[in-house]
Design an enzyme around this catalytic site. Structure first.
Site, short mmCIF file in Angstrom:
data_model
loop_
_atom_site.label_atom_id
_atom_site.label_comp_id
_atom_site.label_asym_id
_atom_site.label_seq_id
_atom_site.Cartn_x
_atom_site.Cartn_y
_atom_site.Cartn_z
N HIS A 150 -3.15 -5.09 -0.65
CA HIS A 150 -3.91 -6.32 -0.88
C HIS A 150 -3.35 -7.11 -2.05
CE1 HIS A 150 -6.06 -4.72 -4.44
NE2 HIS A 150 -6.17 -3.58 -3.76
N CYS A 166 -5.07 2.10 -3.70
CA CYS A 166 -4.60 0.94 -2.92
C CYS A 166 -3.27 0.45 -3.49
CB CYS A 166 -5.63 -0.18 -2.95
SG CYS A 166 -7.11 0.16 -1.99
#
Length: 190
Positions: A150, A166
């Site tokens: 992301h 992440c």
């Protein structure tokens, strides 16, 4: 290493970039000073030669190097600088791109909420959302792993060991990757 053709990227991302800038400008007028990012961050992509053979479209993440490679052809990839999991949160394995979202909502997982009291149940989409401009959702066996590739509005974390597992990219880079990667693509995390 050879720099990627910026003309090709900017023409594809120009309309998305202008829309994002309009959103950021509008939000900036309503939000307290310093909270809304004033840019999409740097573009770090470069075409590189890779030694191992992977199918075009495969993403290869090397956490120790803090790099993400999108394979574009035999022996060639677009390499991006990324932020990865801090100590105790790095992982490896093979997953798939399960879905993609523009300006995604963020729902902190229960484990994260237990570690950080006060996290909301939902952070709505927008320039203040910690997932940034795009989210690429990683699945294993058809189930969401809760890990993402992301964007981020905390540019200083890109290139470091800062996340809960992440993979963070500048918003400029994640917009570019988002346009190139397909749902179902293989993601290899080393």
């Amino acid at each position: 290493m050879k720099a990627i053709d910026r003309g090709r990227i900017s023409s594809r991302a120009a309309s998305a970039g202008l829309a994002v800038l309009a959103i950021l400008a509008a939000a900036g007028n309503a939000a307290p000073a310093g909270l809304v990012p004033r840019s999409l961050g740097p573009t770090t992509s470069a075409v590189v030669t890779i030694e191992k053979s992977y199918a075009a479209g495969t993403i290869v993440i090397v956490s120790s190097n803090r790099t993400l490679d999108l394979v574009i052809s035999e022996g060639r990839a677009i390499r991006y600088k990324i932020g990865v999991g801090r100590d105790g949160f790095r992982w490896s394995g093979t997953v798939k791109v399960g879905r993609k979202a523009e300006w995604p909502d963020w729902r902190p997982p229960a484990e994260m909420k237990a570690r950080a009291a006060g996290l909301p149940d939902l952070v709505p989409a927008g320039p203040l959302n910690p997932l940034g401009a795009r989210g690429i959702y990683l699945y294993k066996g058809g189930a969401d792993t809760l890990y993402r590739i992301h964007g981020t509005n905390e540019q200083s974390t890109v290139g470091g060991f800062a996340s809960s597992g992440c993979f963070r990219m500048s918003n400029a880079d994640v917009i570019d990757l988002y346009e190139r990667v397909k749902v179902g693509s293989t993601v290899i995390v080393k």
